[in-house]
Design a protein around this motif. Structure first.
Motif, PDB file in Angstrom:
ATOM      1  N   ASN A  38     -40.191  21.652 -10.389  1.00 20.41           N
ATOM      2  CA  ASN A  38     -38.875  21.080 -10.701  1.00 20.41           C
ATOM      3  C   ASN A  38     -38.581  19.882  -9.820  1.00 20.41           C
ATOM      4  N   HIS A  60     -35.309  18.929 -10.219  1.00 20.66           N
ATOM      5  CA  HIS A  60     -33.861  19.166 -10.077  1.00 20.66           C
ATOM      6  C   HIS A  60     -33.501  20.193  -8.999  1.00 20.66           C
ATOM      7  N   LYS A  61     -34.491  20.803  -8.362  1.00 16.85           N
ATOM      8  CA  LYS A  61     -34.138  21.680  -7.243  1.00 16.85           C
ATOM      9  C   LYS A  61     -34.208  20.864  -5.943  1.00 16.85           C
ATOM     10  N   ASN A  87     -37.720  21.686 -17.399  1.00 22.40           N
ATOM     11  CA  ASN A  87     -37.622  22.669 -16.302  1.00 22.40           C
ATOM     12  C   ASN A  87     -38.965  23.397 -16.165  1.00 22.40           C
ATOM     13  N   ALA A  88     -39.121  24.088 -15.042  1.00 28.81           N
ATOM     14  CA  ALA A  88     -40.382  24.781 -14.783  1.00 28.81           C
ATOM     15  C   ALA A  88     -40.633  25.892 -15.805  1.00 28.81           C
ATOM     16  N   THR A  89     -39.564  26.496 -16.310  1.00 30.87           N
ATOM     17  CA  THR A  89     -39.742  27.543 -17.327  1.00 30.87           C
ATOM     18  C   THR A  89     -40.485  26.967 -18.529  1.00 30.87           C
ATOM     19  N   TYR A 133     -40.975  34.928 -10.569  1.00 26.73           N
ATOM     20  CA  TYR A 133     -39.648  34.737 -11.154  1.00 26.73           C
ATOM     21  C   TYR A 133     -39.621  35.446 -12.508  1.00 26.73           C
ATOM     22  N   SER A 171     -39.466  33.222  -5.700  1.00 26.03           N
ATOM     23  CA  SER A 171     -38.015  33.239  -5.893  1.00 26.03           C
ATOM     24  C   SER A 171     -37.330  34.370  -5.114  1.00 26.03           C
ATOM     25  N   ASP A 228     -46.732  28.017 -10.383  1.00 21.94           N
ATOM     26  CA  ASP A 228     -45.310  27.835 -10.654  1.00 21.94           C
ATOM     27  C   ASP A 228     -44.698  27.265  -9.377  1.00 21.94           C
ATOM     28  N   HIS A 286     -39.979  25.643  -6.824  1.00 24.11           N
ATOM     29  CA  HIS A 286     -39.271  25.333  -5.574  1.00 24.11           C
ATOM     30  C   HIS A 286     -40.042  24.408  -4.649  1.00 24.11           C
TER      31      HIS A 286
HETATM   32  C1  PLP Z   1     -40.285  30.659  -8.806  1.00 28.03           C
HETATM   33  C2  PLP Z   1     -39.439  30.132  -9.928  1.00 28.03           C
HETATM   34  N1  PLP Z   1     -40.037  29.768 -11.069  1.00 28.03           N
HETATM   35  C3  PLP Z   1     -39.346  29.260 -12.094  1.00 28.03           C
HETATM   36  C4  PLP Z   1     -37.990  29.093 -12.014  1.00 28.03           C
HETATM   37  C5  PLP Z   1     -37.273  28.541 -13.184  1.00 28.03           C
HETATM   38  O1  PLP Z   1     -36.810  27.249 -12.938  1.00 28.03           O
HETATM   39  P1  PLP Z   1     -36.035  26.522 -14.094  1.00 28.03           P
HETATM   40  O2  PLP Z   1     -34.788  27.306 -14.345  1.00 28.03           O
HETATM   41  O3  PLP Z   1     -35.746  25.162 -13.558  1.00 28.03           O
HETATM   42  O4  PLP Z   1     -36.917  26.518 -15.266  1.00 28.03           O
HETATM   43  C6  PLP Z   1     -37.302  29.474 -10.868  1.00 28.03           C
HETATM   44  C7  PLP Z   1     -35.856  29.317 -10.786  1.00 28.03           C
HETATM   45  O5  PLP Z   1     -35.219  29.542  -9.786  1.00 28.03           O
HETATM   46  C8  PLP Z   1     -38.048  30.020  -9.795  1.00 28.03           C
HETATM   47  O6  PLP Z   1     -37.447  30.423  -8.679  1.00 28.03           O
END
Ligand code: PLP
Length: 389
Positions: free
Chosen positions: A205, A207-208, A76-78, A103, A157, A182, A185
């Motif tokens: 991501n 998965h989005k 995931n992006a996190t 985010y 976000s 980041d 989206h």
């Molecule tokens: C701008 C942004 N960065 C990071 C994330 C985190 O994404 P993930 O939960 O897939 O790591 C989100 C999740 O909505 C987001 O909106």
């Protein structure tokens, strides 16, 4: 299009943005890979996985305008943000720059690494209403000789803004400041050309908005940074001898791939299904359909703005398929719960700013499976809920 997804027909689903939604054919491919792994997990994970992951990365790299060797899968992006932030060797007094539109989980990651190193997190306020010049100037003004890294979202976000990151990346590069985008989206909402964008690091991501299975994302890093990036989990990639060997089919070849991709035994089926998500988007003329989603999102935003008397925070060109519908500032969790409990509408209520400048938005996501009836349902629910008195 809705019948091609697994979404509950009993709800109005207007929150693709939070976790995506996976179409049935892609979900079937995902399950197919899980079954294939179970036929002989030792052969699959120990001797076949790296070439298969490489093929999947090649398709993704082509889709993203990137070089396969500069791209790894992460869940995931996190995780992508954490890898970059935790690999910085910050010293006391160093600065990390970001915006006030980020985010929360990614901002808190930067806060933590800065606090541990005695570095300073500089949060530049982006002026609203949003303009390109106002944004670029705010970021450039906040750059100093001590800035080590600049992190900004490609699409934000809470406010759904598509930030024009290109001129800021160029300004940072001129000053020797590394950039981390980041793009949680972005892939699937906007066409990407990561190599030419020139950011030092870009995470996004699948998965989005690409509609790939949950737990699929990527980290893109320019080659000169590969040696300095540390995986969050230390594993076999750090033990493998350099050069071609029997390890290649197990953990891959390049340093970046070896260190980042093998994170112990785990389910790799989602990553292997990313090409089927790319195929799904192409087969269903996604780019054209998404252009119409943008139009619908903007039309709804302007109707809601006309009703609430609150102006949009930016011109239409700064939004893609998510629109922040401005509503009077209020308890966002309560409004979200009422929309779901009373109207069966799944949509987030986001907030931005503090005190007298605090704002609330109903952040609607419009995908090709979203119907006009879904959007009308939200509009009439808001009309009822926001009626004065
Ligand atoms: C701008 C942004 N960065 C990071 C994330 C985190 O994404 P993930 O939960 O897939 O790591 C989100 C999740 O909505 C987001 O909106």
């Amino acid at each position: 299009m809705k019948e091609r997804f697994l979404l509950d027909p009993g709800i109005v689903f207007l929150n693709h943005g939070s976790y995506g939604a996976c179409p049935k054919p892609v979900f079937d491919v995902w399950q197919g890979w899980q079954r294939e792994i179970e036929r002989n997990p030792v052969l699959f994970l120990g001797r076949r996985s790296a070439p298969l992951l490489r093929q999947a990365r090649e398709r993704l790299a082509e889709y993203l305008g990137a070089d396969t060797d500069e791209l790894v899968f992460v869940p995931n992006a996190t995780t992508g943000v954490n890898i970059v932030a935790k690999s910085l060797s910050l010293r006391p007094g160093d600065e990390v720059l970001t915006t006030d539109l980020e985010y929360g989980a990614c901002s808190v990651t930067l806060e933590k690494v800065c606090a541990q190193a005695g570095a300073i997190l500089v949060v530049a306020p982006v002026p609203l209403p949003f303009t390109r010049d106002g944004f670029v100037q705010a970021m450039v003004d906040a750059m100093t000789p001590r800035t080590r890294l600049l992190m900004m979202s490609h699409i934000t976000s809470p406010t759904a803004l598509r930030l024009p990151v290109e001129p800021v990346v160029a300004q940072a590069r001129q000053r020797g400041i590394a950039t981390l985008i980041d793009g949680a989206h972005a892939p699937g909402q906007i066409a990407l050309a990561l190599t030419s964008l020139g950011a030092d690091y870009y995470t996004g991501n699948c998965h989005k908005w690409m509609c790939a299975p949950k737990g699929t994302a990527f980290l893109h890093a320019r080659a000169e940074h590969h040696a300095g990036l540390q995986a969050l989990v230390t594993s076999w990639g750090y033990a493998a001898p350099p050069g071609p060997s029997a390890w290649d089919n197990f953990i891959g070849q390049g340093l970046f791939e070896r260190r980042m991709q093998w994170q112990g035994s785990r389910d790799l089926s989602g990553f292997l299904s990313v090409p089927s998500a790319i195929d799904f988007l192409a087969e269903h003329d996604w780019v054209r359909r998404c252009a119409s989603c943008h139009e619908k999102a903007m039309a709804l935003m302007h109707r809601v703005c006309a009703r609430t008397g609150i102006a949009p925070i930016a011109a239409d060109e700064y939004f893609v398929q998510m629109a922040p519908l401005p509503v009077p500032h209020q308890d966002g969790a309560a409004l979200r719960a009422r929309l779901f409990d009373t109207f069966r509408i799944e949509v987030p209520v986001t907030q931005h700013g503090n005190a007298s400048r605090a704002r609330s938005f109903v952040r609607v996501s419009v995908q090709p499976y979203t119907t006009d009836a879904d959007l009308s349902a939200l509009e009439s629910a808001l009309e009822q809920l926001l009626k004065p008195g």
